[in-house]
Design an enzyme around this catalytic site. Structure first.
Site, PDB file in Angstrom:
ATOM      1  N   GLU A  50       0.943  -1.175   0.062  1.00 52.47           N
ATOM      2  CA  GLU A  50      -0.056   0.009   0.002  1.00 52.47           C
ATOM      3  C   GLU A  50       0.773   1.192   0.091  1.00 52.47           C
ATOM      4  OE1 GLU A  50      -2.815   0.411   3.141  1.00 52.47           O
ATOM      5  OE2 GLU A  50      -3.690   2.103   2.259  1.00 52.47           O
ATOM      6  N   GLY A  83       3.091   2.444  11.006  1.00 56.96           N
ATOM      7  CA  GLY A  83       2.789   1.488  12.033  1.00 56.96           C
ATOM      8  C   GLY A  83       2.503  -0.039  11.825  1.00 56.96           C
ATOM      9  N   MET A 116       0.391  -2.740   8.678  1.00 62.92           N
ATOM     10  CA  MET A 116      -0.431  -2.983   7.320  1.00 62.92           C
ATOM     11  C   MET A 116      -1.132  -4.059   7.505  1.00 62.92           C
ATOM     12  SD  MET A 116      -0.896  -1.662   4.492  1.00 62.92           S
ATOM     13  CE  MET A 116      -1.999  -2.575   3.229  1.00 62.92           C
ATOM     14  N   ASN A 156      -2.591  -6.319   5.204  1.00 68.46           N
ATOM     15  CA  ASN A 156      -2.823  -7.348   4.159  1.00 68.46           C
ATOM     16  C   ASN A 156      -3.354  -8.396   4.494  1.00 68.46           C
ATOM     17  OD1 ASN A 156      -0.112  -5.731   3.130  1.00 68.46           O
ATOM     18  ND2 ASN A 156       0.596  -6.721   4.880  1.00 68.46           N
ATOM     19  N   GLU A 206      -5.755  -2.871  12.612  1.00 70.58           N
ATOM     20  CA  GLU A 206      -5.535  -3.729  11.364  1.00 70.58           C
ATOM     21  C   GLU A 206      -6.408  -4.768  11.217  1.00 70.58           C
ATOM     22  OE1 GLU A 206      -3.743  -2.024   9.435  1.00 70.58           O
ATOM     23  OE2 GLU A 206      -2.509  -0.874  10.922  1.00 70.58           O
ATOM     24  N   HIS A 246      -9.654  -3.718   9.739  1.00 70.34           N
ATOM     25  CA  HIS A 246      -9.558  -3.432   8.193  1.00 70.34           C
ATOM     26  C   HIS A 246      -9.977  -4.774   7.432  1.00 70.34           C
ATOM     27  CE1 HIS A 246      -8.193   0.377   7.394  1.00 70.34           C
ATOM     28  NE2 HIS A 246      -6.726   0.335   8.129  1.00 70.34           N
TER      29      HIS A 246
HETATM   30  N1  BES Z   1      -3.208   1.064   5.733  1.00 68.94           N
HETATM   31  C1  BES Z   1      -2.424   1.504   6.603  1.00 68.94           C
HETATM   32  C2  BES Z   1      -1.158   1.504   6.539  1.00 68.94           C
HETATM   33  C3  BES Z   1      -0.506   2.183   5.336  1.00 68.94           C
HETATM   34  C4  BES Z   1      -0.239   3.546   5.627  1.00 68.94           C
HETATM   35  C5  BES Z   1       0.125   2.045   4.319  1.00 68.94           C
HETATM   36  C6  BES Z   1       0.432   4.256   4.839  1.00 68.94           C
HETATM   37  C7  BES Z   1       0.607   2.580   3.464  1.00 68.94           C
HETATM   38  C8  BES Z   1       0.774   4.076   3.457  1.00 68.94           C
HETATM   39  C9  BES Z   1      -2.733   0.956   8.171  1.00 68.94           C
HETATM   40  O1  BES Z   1      -4.185   0.647   8.379  1.00 68.94           O
HETATM   41  C10 BES Z   1      -2.602   2.230   9.250  1.00 68.94           C
HETATM   42  O2  BES Z   1      -3.447   3.111   8.993  1.00 68.94           O
HETATM   43  N2  BES Z   1      -1.561   2.169   9.810  1.00 68.94           N
HETATM   44  C11 BES Z   1      -1.272   3.366  10.837  1.00 68.94           C
HETATM   45  C12 BES Z   1      -1.589   2.903  12.408  1.00 68.94           C
HETATM   46  C13 BES Z   1      -2.870   2.952  12.588  1.00 68.94           C
HETATM   47  C14 BES Z   1      -3.429   2.270  14.065  1.00 68.94           C
HETATM   48  C15 BES Z   1      -3.635   4.335  12.582  1.00 68.94           C
HETATM   49  C16 BES Z   1       0.074   3.715  10.575  1.00 68.94           C
HETATM   50  O3  BES Z   1       0.786   2.796  10.029  1.00 68.94           O
HETATM   51  O4  BES Z   1       0.463   4.700  11.138  1.00 68.94           O
HETATM   52 ZN    ZN Z   2      -5.428   1.842   8.604  1.00 67.40          ZN
END
Ligand code: BES
Ligand code: ZN
Length: 879
Positions: A126, A266, A268, A270, A303, A306
Site C-alpha cells: 500500500e 505503524g 499494514m 494485508n 489492522e 480493516h
Molecule cells: N493501511 C495503513 C498502513 C499504510 C499507511 C500503508 C500508509 C501505506 C501507507 C494502516 O491500516 C494504518 O493506518 N496504519 C497506521 C496505524 C493505525 C493504528 C492508525 C500507521 O501505520 O500509522
Molecule cells: Zn488503517
C-alpha cells in the site's frame, strides 16, 4: 532517485479500468540480491469500458525479462515500455499474460515493494508498492484471486508466508524449498504480502461466534516469541469486540502477523498476513511503557478491523482513502473506549485532532476528507483522512443514534461486500438506514478547513426563555475560498449556578431531557429553550460532538461551575483546559508589559480542588492535572510566541510545584507502592498520577527530589516508571541526568526499540545545547538511516516535539532539518516527506521565523532529483 514528473492526479478524471484481472499466479524466486518474479494474469476486457483498447500496467524500479501473451513471447514492437508503465495496445478480449521481472530487494531502501529488514524479506504494497514487484494494474478497483508460490533457500528462509491458506509445499534439490499459498478472497494488489525469513512464532487460537477455530500466529525474530502475549491478547479482544459491536466475524482459518524492525508506518492490514512495525507488537513490562501497551492494543485492533472495513469492502480509488481509514479509526477508537476508559480515550483522541489536524487544516496542505487531487498518494495518509474522517463518522453515529448507525453499517456490508466502493456508497447506506437526506452532511467530505462556531446566549428571565445564537464560519483553504455551511451537531446541556442540570425543552420538541442535539444547518441560527427557570450556564459541544472550534464567552465563574459539576467528563476536562489556557495567555501578556509574574490565588485554589478529588478514574485525574502543553498553547495564539510560551508554562508549573509541594509529595508516596507491574486501567491510572506528581516535583528540583527521581529510575521494575523518571531528569542540567542516561544506554544498547527511547529523550530535551547533541546523535554508531523508527526518534522528535530548540531564532534548527530531509530523500522519500511537516507550519509564526522556514523550504525545493513525495509537500508549502 530518478527525477519523477510531478503530475497531479484528479478525482474528476477517474475512469474504470479497461481490463480486469481475475486471477494472478505469482511465482517468486527469492534472493536478497536478485529476486525473479513470474506473474501469470488471467485478464479480460471490462465490459463497461468497451472503448478503451490498451492494457496499462504500472511498474517501478523493475527489469523486464520476458513477456508472453497466450503463451507467445511478445517483442518490443508489441508493447510500449517506459520508466513506470508497460502498455499493450489492442489487447484481446480475454487472455493470459505472463510477465517475468527482476529486481534487488537489498538495494531497495524505500521500504516499499519487496525489501530486506535485517535478514527478513518482506513486502509493503500500500498504496502503490505492488508495481515494484511486477507489472500490474496497480489500482484498488482491480480485484483478483491470488495464488503465490515462493521458492527460497531453506536455511536462510525457513518460513515462507503469503496471504490466505497454505495449500502445498515441497523441497528442491539445491537446498531450496517452496510453498504455495492461495487466498480465497478477491483483493486489490495493495493487500498482497509476502514474508520470508528465519522467524519464531507465538501461537494462540480464537473460536468465532459461529464456532470456527482460527489459528492466530505472530511471527517475530527468534527469542521474541515471549514478548507477543499482549499482542495476541489484544487480537483476541478485537476479534470478539467486532463480533459483538458490529456483527463482523473473521473469515479465514489463520490470522498471521509478522513483526519487522524496518517499517515506514505503524502496521499494514494485508489480507490474512498483517505486517507490523515491531514496536507495535513486542512488549513486556521491562521494555514497554503503558503508552506502548495502549498503542499495541490500538494498532492490532485497527489492522484487524480493516479485514471488513478495507479488505472485504475496499476503496474504488485512493481519493476514497478515508472510506477505510476514517471508518477504521472510528472503530478503533470505539474499541479502545470499551477496553480502557471511554472518557480518557475521548480526550486523547480530541487532543490529537486539535494538535495535529487543526493545524493541517490551517496550513498549506489543507485538504478535504475526500481530496480532489494529489501528486503522491503516500502524502495523503494524513490526520485529516484519518482523524477528521473518524470524527465525521462519529457525527453520523451521534445524529442517527447507535442503533440506526449500526443498521447503516449492516447495509453497507451487505451491499458492497467483495467490491471496491466510494465514500458516497457509505453515506447512501446511512441514508437508507435512517431515511434521512444527508446531502448537506456530505460537505464534511468535500470542504476542507475547521469551522469556527461562535456562540452567544440570551436569558429572558421574565419569560423563562433561553436563546443560543450560533454562527459558523469556515476560513478559506487552498483552492476553496468560500464554503457552504456545514451540518453541525452541537450537543448541549444547561446547568444552573449551583451546577444542577436543567430540564430542556427545545422549541419544537416535547420530550424533556437534560441533553439535546442542536443540528445546525445555517450560517447563523438560533435555538430556544423554554421553561428555563434559573440562569443557565451552557455546556456546549458535549463529548466534542463535532470537529469545530467552539467560541463562547464563558466567565471564569461559568468555567469553575462546569469544572466542578458538568456531567460530561469531556467538558469538565475542557473547562479546566480553558481556564489554564486563558491564564497562561494572560500571564504572557503581563510579562510582556514588564509586570512581575504572579499566579492568582483563585487559580491555585481551583487547581488544588482537583488534586484532592481522588474518588475518580486516576488516569482521567492525571489528564486534569496536566497543564496544556506548549503545543496546546501555541494552538490558542494567533501569532505563536515560542519563547514566552516556554517561559510562562515553566513558571506556572514551577509555581504549582512549589505551592502544592506537600500535596504532590503525598500523592507520589501514596502511589509509589512498589507493587509488581500490572497492565490494567487501575494500575495505569496510579502510575500516571504518580508520575505526573513526580514531574511537578521535578519542576522545582531540590537535591533531595533529584535523588528521589534517580531512585525511581534505578529501582523501577518497569519501563513506564523508569522512563518517566528519565524524562524528568533529562530536562534538568545535573549530574543525575548524565548518570541516568549513561546507565540507560549501557543497559539497553542492544534492544533497538528501547534504544529509540534513549535517542528520543535527548532529542526532546529543552536544554539549550540540544541541537548540538542531536547533531552528535546522528553520527552515533547506533544511528541508522535505513531504520525509520531510529530516524524519527532523533530527527522527527527534535523537529516535532522540541519547539523551543527547533524554532531557535538563528534558524539552525530549520537548516538542520532541511539538511536531513535532503539526505534522506535519496534513501526513503516517504519518510523524508513526513519530516517536512514542521517546516510547513510557518503561517502562524512571527515574520522572522516565517522567512527562515520558507528559506529552508525553498532550499529543499531547489535540490536536484527531488522525489515526488518531498516535492509535493515543499512546493505546496513554500508559496
Ligand atoms: N493501511 C495503513 C498502513 C499504510 C499507511 C500503508 C500508509 C501505506 C501507507 C494502516 O491500516 C494504518 O493506518 N496504519 C497506521 C496505524 C493505525 C493504528 C492508525 C500507521 O501505520 O500509522
Ligand atoms: Zn488503517
Amino acid at each position: 532517485m530518478e527525477a519523477k514528473s510531478p503530475n497531479t492526479i484528479y478525482l474528476k478524471d477517474y475512469k474504470e479500468p479497461a481490463f480486469l484481472v481475475n486471477t494472478i499466479d505469482l511465482n517468486v524466486a527469492l534472493d536478497a540480491d536478485l529476486t525473479k518474479v513470474k506473474s501469470t494474469l488471467g485478464i479480460m476486457r471490462n465490459p463497461k469500458m468497451p472503448e478503451q483498447k490498451s492494457l496499462v500496467l504500472q511498474g517501478d524500479a523493475l527489469t523486464l525479462n520476458e513477456i508472453q501473451l497466450n503463451g507467445t513471447p511478445l517483442t518490443p514492437a508489441d508493447y510500449t515500455l517506459s520508466n513506470n508503465e508497460l502498455i499493450i495496445k489492442d489487447a484481446p478480449e480475454e487472455f493470459s499474460l505472463m510477465i517475468e521481472t527482476q529486481f534487488s530487494p537489498r538495494e531497495n531502501t524505500t521500504l516499499n515493494g519487496l525489501y530486506l529488514s535485517g535478514d527478513i524479506l518482506c513486502t509493503q504494497c500500500e498504496a502503490e508498492g505492488f508495481r515494484r514487484i511486477t507489472y500490474f494494474p496497480d489500482r484498488p478497483d482491480v480485484m483478483s484471486l491470488y495464488t503465490t508460490t515462493i521458492i527460497a533457500d531453506k536455511q536462510k528462509y525457513p518460513v515462507l508466508l503469503s496471504n490466505g491458506n497454505l495449500i502445498d509445499s515441497g523441497l528442491l534439490g539445491d537446498g531450496k524449498h517452496w510453498v504455495k499459498w492461495q487466498d480465497p478472497y478477491r483483493k486489490p494488489s495493495y493487500l498482497f504480502a509476502l514474508v520470508a525469513g528465519n522467524l519464531g512464532c507465538a501461537e494462540d487460537s480464537f473460536v468465532t461466534r459461529s464456532g470456527r477455530s482460527v489459528a492466530l500466529k505472530v511471527y517475530v525474530e527468534p527469542g521474541n516469541e515471549v514478548n507477543c502475549t499482549y499482542a495476541l491478547q489484544s487480537l483476541k479482544n478485537a476479534m470478539r469486540w467486532d463480533e459483538l459491536r458490529f456483527g463482523r466475524g473473521y473469515d479465514l482459518d489463520t490470522y498471521m502477523i509478522v513483526a519487522v524492525s524496518d517499517f515506514n508506518m505503524g502496521a499494514m492490514e494485508n489480507k490474512g498476513l498483517n505486517i507490523f512495525n515491531a514496536k507495535y507488537i513486542l512488549a513486556n513490562p521491562a521494555i514497554a511503557t503503558d503508552q506502548d501497551y495502549e498503542f499495541i492494543e490500538a494498532v492490532i485492533a485497527h489492522e484487524y478491523f480493516h479485514n471488513w472495513t478495507g479488505n472485504r469492502v475496499t476503496c474504488r480509488d485512493w481519493f476514497q482513502l478515508s472510506l477505510k481509514e476514517g471508518l477504521t479509526i472510528f472503530r478503533e477508537h470505539e474499541f479502545c473506549a470499551d477496553q480502557q476508559s471511554r472518557e480518557v480515550e475521548r480526550i486523547k483522541n480530541v487532543r490529537k485532532l486539535r494538535l495535529e489536524q487543526f493545524p493541517q487544516d490551517e496550513g498549506p496542505m489543507a485538504h478535504p476528507v475526500r481530496p480532489d487531487s494529489y501528486i503522491e498518494i503516500n502524502n495523503f495518509y494524513t490526520v485529516t483522512i484519518y482523524e477528521k474522517g473518524a470524527e465525521v463518522i462519529r457525527m453520523l453515529q451521534t445524529m442517527l443514534g447507535r442503533d440506526t448507525f449500526r443498521q447503516g453499517m449492516d447495509i453497507y456490508f451487505a451491499r458492497h461486500d467483495g467490491h471496491a466502493v466510494t465514500i458516497e456508497d457509505f453515506v447512501q447506506a446511512m441514508e437508507a438506514a435512517s431515511g434521512r437526506d444527508l446531502t448537506q452532511f456530505r460537505r464534511w467530505y468535500t470542504q476542507a478547513g475547521t469551522p469556527e462556531l461562535y456562540v452567544t446566549s440570551n436569558y429572558d428571565s421574565a419569560n423563562c426563555r433561553y436563546t443560543l445564537r450560533l454562527e459558523q464560519v469556515c476560513p478559506p483553504t487552498p483552492m476553496q475560498t468560500s464554503k457552504e455551511p456545514f451540518l453541525i451537531p452541537v450537543t448541549v446541556s444547561l446547568f444552573d449556578l449551583m451546577g444542577q442540570p436543567l430540564p430542556l425543552q427545545m422549541s419544537g420538541s416535547l420530550n424533556e431531557a437534560t441533553e439535546q442535539i442542536m443540528e445546525m444547518t445555517q450560517s447563523v441560527q438560533e435555538f430556544q429553550f423554554n421553561n428555563i427557570t434559573s440562569y443557565p450556564i451552557p455546556s456546549l459541544l458535549r463529548d466534542f460532538s463535532a470537529p469545530v472550534k467552539l467560541r463562547y464567552p464563558y466567565t471564569t465563574q461559568d468555567l469553575l461551575v462546569l469544572m466542578r459539576h458538568d456531567t460530561d467528563s469531556f467538558n469538565r476536562w475542557e473547562a479546566v483546559q480553558t481556564i489554564e489556557n486563558r491564564l497562561i495567555l494572560q500571564l504572557i501578556d503581563e510579562d510582556k508589559s514588564g509586570a512581575a509574574l504572579c499566579l492568582p490565588v483563585w487559580f491555585t485554589d481551583a487547581f488544588a480542588e482537583n488534586l484532592s478529588v481522588r474518588n475518580q478514574n486516576l488516569q482521567y485525574l492525571a489528564l486534569l492535572l496536566a497543564l496544556p502543553s506548549d503545543k496546546d498553547l501555541a494552538n490558542e495564539m494567533t501569532i505563536i510566541l515560542v519563547e514566552p510560551i516556554f517561559k510562562i508554562h515553566k513558571f506556572v508549573k514551577r509555581e504549582l510545584a512549589t505551592q502544592l509541594k506537600d500535596q504532590w509529595m503525598a500523592i507520589y508516596k501514596e502511589y509509589n507502592d512498589n507493587k509488581p507491574y500490572q497492565f490494567n486501567a487501575i494500575a495505569v491510572g496510579q502510575r500516571s498520577l504518580k508520575n505526573i506528581a513526580l514531574s511537578y516535583l521535578m519542576a522545582n528540583p531540590t537535591d533531595e527530589i533529584r535523588q528521589l527521581c534517580l531512585r525511581q529510575f534505578v529501582n523501577a521494575d518497569n519501563m513506564t516508571d523508569s522512563l518517566a523518571a528519565l524524562v524528568c531528569l533529562s530536562q534538568v542540567d545535573c549530574p543525575e541526568r548524565v548518570e541516568a542516561l549513561n546507565k540507560f544506554y549501557d543497559k539497553w544498547q542492544n534492544e533497538p526499540l528501547v534504544l529509540d527511547k534513549w535517542f528520543a529523550i535527548q532529542a526532546q530535551s529543552h536544554l539549550p545545547n540540544t541541537l548540538e547533541v542531536v547533531k552528535q546523535l546522528i553520527t552515533h554508531p547506533k544511528f541508522n538511516w535505513i531504520n525509520p523508527n531510529r530516524v524519527r526518534s532523533v530527527i522527527g522528535v527534535f523537529a516535532m516535539l522540541n519547539d523551543i530548540n527547533f524554532h531557535a531564532l538563528n534558524g539552525d534548527g530549520y537548516a538542520f532539518l532541511a539538511d536531513q530531509i535532503i539526505h534522506l530523500d535519496n534513501l526513503n522519500p516517504q519518510v523524508a516527506a513526513r519530516l517536512c511537516e514542521p517546516l510547513t507550519r510557518w503561517r502562524r509564526h512571527i515574520p522572522e521565523r516565517q522567512a527562515l522556514m520558507k528559506k529552508q523550504l525553498f532550499r529543499i525545493m531547489s535540490t536536484p532529483n527531488l522525489s515526488r513525495d518531498v516535492y509535493e509537500i515543499v512546493s505546496k508549502s513554500s508559496g
